[in-house]
Design a protein around this motif. Structure first.
Motif, short mmCIF file in Angstrom:
data_model
loop_
_atom_site.label_atom_id
_atom_site.label_comp_id
_atom_site.label_asym_id
_atom_site.label_seq_id
_atom_site.Cartn_x
_atom_site.Cartn_y
_atom_site.Cartn_z
N ALA A 31 0.83 -1.21 0.00
CA ALA A 31 0.00 0.00 0.00
C ALA A 31 0.86 1.26 0.00
CB ALA A 31 -0.94 -0.01 1.20
N CYS A 32 1.75 1.38 0.98
CA CYS A 32 2.60 2.58 1.05
C CYS A 32 3.58 2.64 -0.12
CB CYS A 32 3.38 2.57 2.36
SG CYS A 32 2.37 2.76 3.84
N ALA A 33 4.14 1.49 -0.49
CA ALA A 33 5.14 1.48 -1.55
C ALA A 33 4.54 1.87 -2.89
CB ALA A 33 5.78 0.09 -1.65
N TYR A 34 3.36 1.37 -3.19
CA TYR A 34 2.76 1.68 -4.49
C TYR A 34 2.34 3.14 -4.60
CZ TYR A 34 2.71 -2.65 -7.14
OH TYR A 34 3.07 -3.73 -7.90
N LEU A 35 1.92 3.74 -3.50
CA LEU A 35 1.62 5.16 -3.54
C LEU A 35 2.86 5.96 -3.97
CD1 LEU A 35 -0.53 5.60 -0.31
CD2 LEU A 35 -1.29 5.99 -2.66
N LEU A 36 4.01 5.61 -3.41
CA LEU A 36 5.25 6.27 -3.78
C LEU A 36 5.63 5.97 -5.23
CD1 LEU A 36 7.36 5.58 -0.57
CD2 LEU A 36 6.56 7.81 -1.35
N TYR A 37 5.47 4.72 -5.64
CA TYR A 37 5.89 4.31 -6.98
C TYR A 37 5.07 5.01 -8.07
CZ TYR A 37 6.98 1.13 -10.87
OH TYR A 37 7.37 0.61 -12.06
N PHE A 38 3.76 5.01 -7.93
CA PHE A 38 2.91 5.64 -8.94
C PHE A 38 3.13 7.15 -8.96
CE2 PHE A 38 0.00 1.83 -8.13
CZ PHE A 38 0.58 1.11 -9.16
#
Length: 299
Positions: free
Chosen positions: A222-229
């Protein structure tokens, strides 16, 4: 790349570096499919209050086809493939295979997006990958019957990431990272659902496994994908994919901190190549490129 983008890239690498430790704990008990289904469902549910609060439903309905595609090629398929690979391969080798994503990404971006790649950036990409290989080290590995399939799975997962990043940049430009993250995770959950009855786990998870799955879902998903996108929208797909070089370095770091694994000379040398390689690939040593950058998002 601005300082805030660099900080986000390092934080993303730290979060995804921990995912290999979490998967190593949980996948032997739950199996690849059930582990990833629980991972994306928990992460998607954690984002539900934000989706409601920000009233993102109209955007989710409008973009549901693209989000389903991203959920499949950027979460469901590569997550399952990496979990499958981790059953037969050491975490270091799995992370090395995953670090080929930036190299695949340069080719995909050049062909698909007609993105110009300078010799300097190619040097950066090559230096970063060499650093990953040295960091992990070439260790003798017993070739099991599933070894070849595991290696292939890791490479295909990296290639899927390389395809997904420019797809996001082209088809979801301007869409909130909250929408992309939540929608793609729910799309991944739907994509995996039909296969679950055929791979039911045969044992109950221990508290340690449960903790690993929760950390994998909330922190490394959840946190990682927010940063990635957010990075894909702000700096472009090719630069965002360079996180793949940093992930093994953080995986080694977490292993040393949390599991008391030794830090060798090869790890130090590899890390000293990964950092400048990633910096070169992101034009951090190119003053002209830095001046040309603007705070606007690339589309």
């Amino acid at each position: 790349m601005r300082k805030i983008n660099l900080a986000e890239l390092l934080l993303l690498a730290a979060l995804w570096g921990g995912s290999f430790l979490f998967m190593r704990v949980a996948v032997p008990v739950l199996g690849p499919l059930w582990l990833i289904e629980i991972r994306v469902v928990l992460a998607g549910c954690a984002l539900l209050p934000v989706v409601v609060h920000l009233n993102l439903w109209p955007e989710l309905r409008q973009r549901w086809r693209a989000l389903l595609v991203i959920g499949s090629i950027n979460s469901a398929i590569p997550f399952v493939l990496l979990a499958f690979a981790s059953l037969s391969l050491p975490a270091g080798l799995t992370s090395t295979l995953n670090s080929t994503a930036p190299l695949f990404g340069t080719v995909v971006a050049a062909v698909w997006l007609q993105e110009a790649l300078t010799l300097t950036r190619w040097i950066g990409f090559g230096l970063g990958f060499v650093g990953v290989v040295i960091l992990v080290g070439w260790q003798p590995i017993m070739a099991t019957p599933g070894f070849g399939w595991a290696v292939a799975a890791g490479l295909v997962a990296a290639f899927m990431y390389a395809i997904a990043a420019p797809y996001i940049r082209q088809n979801l430009a301007g869409v909130s990272p909250w929408t992309i993250t939540a929608g793609s995770l729910w799309g991944a959950a739907l994509a995996l659902l039909p296969a679950l009855p055929f791979t039911v786990p045969h044992q109950l998870p221990t508290p340690t496994v449960v903790a690993a799955v929760v950390a994998l879902a909330l922190l490394s998903t959840a946190c990682a994908y927010l940063l990635y996108f957010r990075l894909i929208q702000n700096v472009g797909s090719t630069k965002a994919l360079t996180v793949g070089y940093l992930i093994p370095m953080f995986a080694v770091l977490w292993g040393a901190v949390l599991l008391a694994e030794p830090v060798t000379e090869s790890m130090a040398v590899g890390g000293s190549l990964i950092l400048p390689g990633t910096a070169i690939a992101n034009d951090l040593f190119n003053p002209g490129q830095k001046r040309a950058q603007t705070p606007q998002r690339e589309v």
